[in-house]
Design an enzyme around this catalytic site. Structure first.
Site, PDB file in Angstrom:
ATOM      1  N   TYR A 130     129.430  22.029  48.377  1.00  0.00           N
ATOM      2  CA  TYR A 130     128.800  21.264  49.455  1.00  0.00           C
ATOM      3  C   TYR A 130     127.525  20.616  48.923  1.00  0.00           C
ATOM      4  CZ  TYR A 130     127.294  20.536  54.391  1.00  0.00           C
ATOM      5  OH  TYR A 130     126.909  20.004  55.595  1.00  0.00           O
ATOM      6  N   CYS A 131     127.414  19.290  49.104  1.00  0.00           N
ATOM      7  CA  CYS A 131     126.201  18.543  48.760  1.00  0.00           C
ATOM      8  C   CYS A 131     125.857  18.729  47.273  1.00  0.00           C
ATOM      9  CB  CYS A 131     125.056  18.955  49.678  1.00  0.00           C
ATOM     10  SG  CYS A 131     123.577  17.928  49.552  1.00  0.00           S
ATOM     11  N   VAL A 132     124.636  19.180  46.949  1.00  0.00           N
ATOM     12  CA  VAL A 132     124.229  19.303  45.552  1.00  0.00           C
ATOM     13  C   VAL A 132     125.088  20.318  44.808  1.00  0.00           C
ATOM     14  CG1 VAL A 132     121.865  18.545  45.930  1.00  0.00           C
ATOM     15  CG2 VAL A 132     122.426  20.964  46.147  1.00  0.00           C
ATOM     16  N   GLY A 177     128.205  20.526  45.260  1.00  0.00           N
ATOM     17  CA  GLY A 177     129.380  19.736  44.901  1.00  0.00           C
ATOM     18  C   GLY A 177     129.136  18.926  43.645  1.00  0.00           C
TER      19      GLY A 177
END
Length: 578
Positions: free
Chosen positions: A311-313, A315
């Site tokens: 998720y997000c960073v 990812g």
């Protein structure tokens, strides 16, 4: 009880006086805004960028609109609001009827919208400014305008004035107490701080911490189905936030839902940084974080592969992990990868890029003398990305109106900040956001292993949020341009958080898919099929399509019953560290 006297219309002399006051205020704000832009620091002085003819046209248009407003105000003639587009017509700052029904405040509202429109037009009309610096100017101007809204000041907000009279000033005292409390804690309060508690009504999915390192705790969740998918799911949340964004209340928990679908779920709970983590770098999050967790789960369950979710960073880091594993001939450790609002190519990274320049990086260094960055700094930065909604609305409600805090679990999570390792955070902003080096094969390495995203052939599920201001869908889409394995791209309704945390039971939003392999987001959208509701069922169906084999939910599938014994109950200890 005697009826309160009706509000009297001001006399002609009073109208003329207020017309002069508002005119002077407009002139002062416009001149201040132009002066700010003219002296904005940049690669060269900005003052020469105001081309005389364009400036003359802008000023003439401004005063033409202003004179129209004054005329309407003095004569009380109806007319369409000036400087107000469809978005501004829905502006929640001015939804109270007083802003439209009382002439003085209607004039003030429309005057503000005229100023805002012309200041932003002035930025757009600048010549000789590259796109990046113009966007920085536009972002700064929007922030200035949001701060200068008449809704933010007691004397120019009709709701505040009425509340002061109604409560005999107690609302101001209550608001002052709110403000003093926030100043003491160094953070804006957005929701009732006593309404939620991790482990009580947030992060309550049953599970155990089965591994703890100096960087993370690994939580394994208790199965609720007789059989589970053989391939486990390992979730990597962003370390800039608490992991329980994916395990909020039981009704909004992605983790609880995934367990109920028959997945064996693990999640990494990152440690909030302290002075002991001053030397932590990206290598640690890849090697000692993601690869270590993947290997731990593989060994615990005796499986060859896992389904990884970033998720997000996290990812972004998962993409690096996949490239590292591919370079080492170990790509089969990850059966599939899911990317939630994640970026690898930062050429179109959105508003957060406005905070990545030499001045901002120097500020972060000055705030990180102990080897870590206080999480309140990042929280303030993310709030600034949506300052109108996440800062000024609370200034008005909490401080000016003295309202009680409303309970909202997403805002409680948003305020539950984590500290960041300073060395890695600066490298992340510099190497990725500023210099965009991750998409250059071999420009970055993990240890001695260079990162080449084109080597990633792992089946990938890529989710973006249509209204995401942190990881814009155009930026997330670029993952499809660098990977070379099977990919499913999905565009979800809403933004960075609500677009992800959208359980099927809510019946909210929608998502778009396109079965054809296309080369651009625009082409994707032209041929996309819209589906109402949550994207979660689409994801679990895709996951089962990668490997649908199941095994009984017993033995090592029960937290603490395998090689790794339980260290404590979920949600663990790291999530509670400040």
């Amino acid at each position: 009880m005697a009826a309160e006297p009706a509000m009297q219309m001001p006399s002609l002399e009073e109208l003329q006086h207020w017309t002069w006051v508002f005119g002077q205020a407009q002139q002062m704000m416009l001149e201040q805004g132009l002066d700010m832009m003219a002296h904005m620091p940049g690669p060269a002085a900005m003052s020469h960028l105001f081309e005389p003819a364009a400036a003359f046209r802008a000023t003439a248009d401004f005063w033409s609109d202003t004179m129209t407003l004054w005329s309407r105000f003095l004569t009380q003639e109806p007319g369409a609001p000036l400087g107000e587009d469809a978005e501004q017509a829905r502006d929640r700052r001015f939804r109270a009827p007083q802003w439209h029904e009382q002439p003085l405040f209607d004039f003030l509202r429309q005057s503000y919208l005229v100023i805002a429109e012309h200041m932003l037009k002035g930025v757009d009309a600048l010549e000789g400014v590259d796109a990046r610096h113009k966007e920085q100017l536009r972002f700064a101007t929007r922030g200035f305008l949001d701060a200068m809204s008449p809704a933010n000041f007691p004397a120019t907000n009709p709701e505040v004035l009425e509340k002061i009279v109604e409560t005999k000033g107690e609302s101001l005292l209550k608001g002052l107490q709110h403000m003093l409390n926030d100043m003491a804690r160094g953070q804006l309060t957005q929701t009732d701080p006593d309404a939620f508690e991790v482990g009580r009504n947030l992060a309550t999915t049953p599970g155990k911490v089965v591994r703890r390192t100096p960087l993370y705790e690994l939580i394994q969740y208790t199965p609720t189905t007789p059989d589970v998918l053989k391939m486990p799911v390992v979730i990597f949340p962003p370390w800039i936030n608490r992991y329980y964004i994916l395990d909020l209340t039981p009704e909004k928990s992605f983790i609880r839902w995934a367990v109920a679908q028959g997945a064996t779920v693990f999640v990494v709970s990152w440690k909030s940084a302290d002075a002991s983590m001053k030397d932590v770098t990206w290598d640690d999050y890849v090697e000692g974080g993601q690869i270590d967790a993947i290997d731990t789960v593989r060994d615990l369950l005796g499986v060859e592969s896992v389904h990884a979710v970033g998720y997000c960073v996290a990812g972004t880091t998962l993409a690096a992990t996949l490239a590292v594993l591919a370079a080492r001939g170990q790509a089969d450790k990850v059966k599939s990868a899911t990317f939630l609002t994640a970026q690898v190519d930062f050429s179109h990274a959105g508003d957060l890029s406005n905070f990545v320049d030499d001045e901002q990086l120097a500020l972060i260094r000055s705030l990180s003398s102990d080897g870590y960055l206080d999480g309140r700094y990042m929280a303030a930065t993310f709030n600034l990305l949506r300052g109108r909604d996440l800062i000024w609305s609370y200034v008005t409600n909490n401080y000016l109106l003295g309202k009680d805090y409303a309970p909202f679990e997403l805002l409680y999570w948003n305020s539950d900040v984590t500290n960041l390792p300073a060395k890695w955070h600066l490298a992340y902003l510099t190497d990725l956001y500023r210099d965009n080096r991750m998409v250059e094969p071999g420009a970055l390495s993990i240890g001695d292993t260079p990162i080449d995203l084109s080597s990633v052939k792992t089946p990938s599920y890529i989710q973006a949020g249509r209204e995401d201001h942190i990881a814009p869908p155009e930026s997330v889409w670029k993952l499809t341009e660098h990977f070379h394995g099977p990919m499913r791209f999905l565009l979800a309704g809403s933004g960075h958080i609500a677009g992800v945390v959208n359980p099927p039971s809510s019946g909210k939003y929608q998502y778009w898919t396109n079965g054809r392999r296309v080369k651009s987001l625009q082409t994707f959208l032209k041929g996309a099929r819209e589906t109402k509701g949550s994207w979660w069922p689409d994801w679990i169906a895709w996951l089962r399509g990668q490997d649908g084999q199941t095994v009984p939910a017993k033995g090592e599938r029960i937290p603490g019953k395998g090689k790794l014994k339980s260290l404590c109950d979920a949600p663990g200890t790291y999530v509670r560290m400040r």
